[in-house]
Scaffold this motif. Structure first.
Motif, mmCIF file in Angstrom:
data_model
loop_
_atom_site.group_PDB
_atom_site.id
_atom_site.type_symbol
_atom_site.label_atom_id
_atom_site.label_comp_id
_atom_site.label_asym_id
_atom_site.label_seq_id
_atom_site.Cartn_x
_atom_site.Cartn_y
_atom_site.Cartn_z
ATOM 1 N N GLN A 54 39.216 64.535 27.578
ATOM 2 C CA GLN A 54 38.650 64.381 26.235
ATOM 3 C C GLN A 54 39.253 63.160 25.585
ATOM 4 O O GLN A 54 40.426 62.836 25.811
ATOM 5 N N GLY A 55 38.484 62.476 24.771
ATOM 6 C CA GLY A 55 39.022 61.411 23.946
ATOM 7 C C GLY A 55 39.479 61.963 22.613
ATOM 8 O O GLY A 55 39.025 63.022 22.173
ATOM 9 N N MET A 94 35.555 58.656 7.047
ATOM 10 C CA MET A 94 34.509 59.259 7.872
ATOM 11 C C MET A 94 33.420 58.243 8.191
ATOM 12 O O MET A 94 32.953 58.150 9.333
ATOM 13 N N THR A 95 33.026 57.472 7.208
ATOM 14 C CA THR A 95 32.039 56.425 7.457
ATOM 15 C C THR A 95 32.578 55.409 8.457
ATOM 16 O O THR A 95 31.874 54.971 9.379
ATOM 17 N N GLY A 96 33.838 55.039 8.310
ATOM 18 C CA GLY A 96 34.442 54.112 9.249
ATOM 19 C C GLY A 96 34.477 54.660 10.662
ATOM 20 O O GLY A 96 34.225 53.940 11.633
ATOM 21 N N ALA A 97 34.795 55.972 10.800
ATOM 22 C CA ALA A 97 34.810 56.598 12.118
ATOM 23 C C ALA A 97 33.420 56.560 12.739
ATOM 24 O O ALA A 97 33.250 56.211 13.916
ATOM 25 N N GLY A 139 37.020 58.192 25.031
ATOM 26 C CA GLY A 139 37.327 57.187 24.016
ATOM 27 C C GLY A 139 38.140 57.772 22.879
ATOM 28 O O GLY A 139 38.056 58.968 22.589
ATOM 29 N N ASP A 140 38.936 56.935 22.224
ATOM 30 C CA ASP A 140 39.859 57.400 21.193
ATOM 31 C C ASP A 140 39.564 56.792 19.831
ATOM 32 O O ASP A 140 39.532 55.564 19.670
ATOM 33 N N LEU A 141 39.409 57.663 18.821
ATOM 34 C CA LEU A 141 39.356 57.224 17.432
ATOM 35 C C LEU A 141 40.778 57.071 16.903
ATOM 36 O O LEU A 141 41.618 57.951 17.098
ATOM 37 N N ARG A 142 41.050 55.964 16.228
ATOM 38 C CA ARG A 142 42.372 55.741 15.654
ATOM 39 C C ARG A 142 42.237 55.192 14.235
ATOM 40 O O ARG A 142 41.379 54.344 13.973
ATOM 41 N N ILE A 143 43.093 55.661 13.357
ATOM 42 C CA ILE A 143 43.204 55.054 12.035
ATOM 43 C C ILE A 143 44.153 53.883 12.179
ATOM 44 O O ILE A 143 45.358 54.054 12.363
ATOM 45 N N VAL A 152 40.659 50.803 7.936
ATOM 46 C CA VAL A 152 40.142 50.391 9.241
ATOM 47 C C VAL A 152 40.260 51.550 10.226
ATOM 48 O O VAL A 152 41.356 52.082 10.451
ATOM 49 N N VAL A 153 39.126 51.956 10.797
ATOM 50 C CA VAL A 153 39.095 52.932 11.883
ATOM 51 C C VAL A 153 38.648 52.193 13.141
ATOM 52 O O VAL A 153 37.654 51.461 13.113
ATOM 53 N N SER A 154 39.408 52.368 14.234
ATOM 54 C CA SER A 154 39.081 51.701 15.492
ATOM 55 C C SER A 154 38.681 52.723 16.547
ATOM 56 O O SER A 154 39.195 53.838 16.548
ATOM 57 N N PHE A 155 37.776 52.317 17.427
ATOM 58 C CA PHE A 155 37.409 53.172 18.555
ATOM 59 C C PHE A 155 37.775 52.449 19.840
ATOM 60 O O PHE A 155 37.259 51.363 20.116
#
Length: 314
Positions: free
Chosen positions: A197-198, A256-259, A289-293, A303-306
């Protein structure tokens, strides 16, 4: 069968929620190791022969069964359970699905989709996904926790201050998890095992896969934990780091929008670079894949990065 285990909780010994009045499947002493036979999050409804018809007929009253509970002798409110995850024994079969109405981009992916996985349960080599995709595997338990003190049956779907469906992909073999105890005996349960899982589990499902788990349960008196915490003893992303990452971002005043935007941009990138359909890319993002703040202090925008591991297509 685990030779060093004191107890075995069989697959039939499960519940579909948390309740302080559920009778224990096992009464254990602190320090004992237990062999749990866990079910996948569909409760066995989606197997190797699953189709879209099977997915559409899914009985949501039977999802996310947790094996247990374990009554731990001496556990009292204010204590903590110290749960050391010793071993995961995978089945070699799993599934990932887009379930309408569920997931980070549910408004964009309204039709059901299903991918059935077959992997080598002994070697655990990366599992094949479409032409050229290979997803590194790392088993863990998506749902793990103890019963809350409030009376009644509580849904197994949301995570809680006592654990539950946390979907923390780093709760793998060798990790020690601490759970706050709210009632005598704690009533520990585990399930929802995943092969990979990411961070974020963005489509709502991982590689959902039936497994057995061996765990040692100890007791920390008067720990006064507010929420779960855990300790890892080795790097957690080594299985993904080998070829680096492709990273997309979402930037704005709402996390949430950024994610959502960072995931949408990765789906577009995978489609452009690998010819994947949008839904196939969405499922793949969810399992590796990983969501990161990345930044949350430079207001008004965060900034949210994937992060998508390049090793999947290396």
């Amino acid at each position: 069968m685990c030779i060093a285990c004191t107890h075995t909780i069989h697959r039939a010994q499960h519940n579909f929620g948390w309740n302080k009045d559920f009778p224990p499947a096992v009464v254990a002493k602190p320090g004992e190791t237990i062999h749990f036979e866990c079910m996948d999050s569909s409760g066995g409804q989606l197997g190797s022969d699953a189709t879209l018809e099977t997915l559409n007929a899914l009985d949501f009253g039977k999802i996310n069964p947790v094996s247990g509970p374990v009554y731990v002798e001496g556990a009292r409110p204010g204590d903590a359970l110290k749960v050391t995850l010793r071993k995961f024994i995978p089945s070699g079969v799993g599934w990932t699905a887009n379930i309408p109405g569920f997931g980070l981009l549910a408004d964009q992916f309204k039709d059901p989709a299903l991918h059935v996985w077959s992997y080598d349960a002994n070697s655990m080599v990366p599992a094949l996904y479409g032409p050229g995709g290979r997803v590194p595997l790392k088993p863990f338990a998506g749902t793990i926790g103890v019963a809350p003190a409030e009376p009644g049956t509580h849904s197994v779907v949301p995570p809680r201050r006592v654990g539950g469906n946390m979907d923390i992909r780093d709760l793998t073999a060798g990790v020690t998890l601490y759970l706050p105890v709210e009632l005598d005996g704690a009533l520990f349960s585990i399930g929802d095992t995943h092969a990979a899982q990411g961070d974020g589990e963005v489509c709502g499902t991982a590689i959902e896969s039936q497994m057995n788990v061996e765990a040692t349960i100890e007791l920390v008196k008067d720990a006064k934990l507010q929420t779960p915490r855990f300790t890892t003893t080795e790097p957690v992303t080594r299985h993904l780091d080998g070829a680096g990452y492709e990273v997309t971002t979402g930037i704005g005043p709402d996390l949430m929008t950024g994610a959502r935007e960072s995931v949408m941009r990765m789906i577009d990138l995978l489609g452009a670079e690998h010819g994947m359909s949008a839904v196939d890319a969405y499922l793949l993002c969810s399992v590796c894949g990983d969501l990161r703040i990345s930044e949350i202090v430079d207001q008004p925008n965060w900034v949210v990065s994937f992060y998508f591991p390049r090793i999947v297509f290396a």
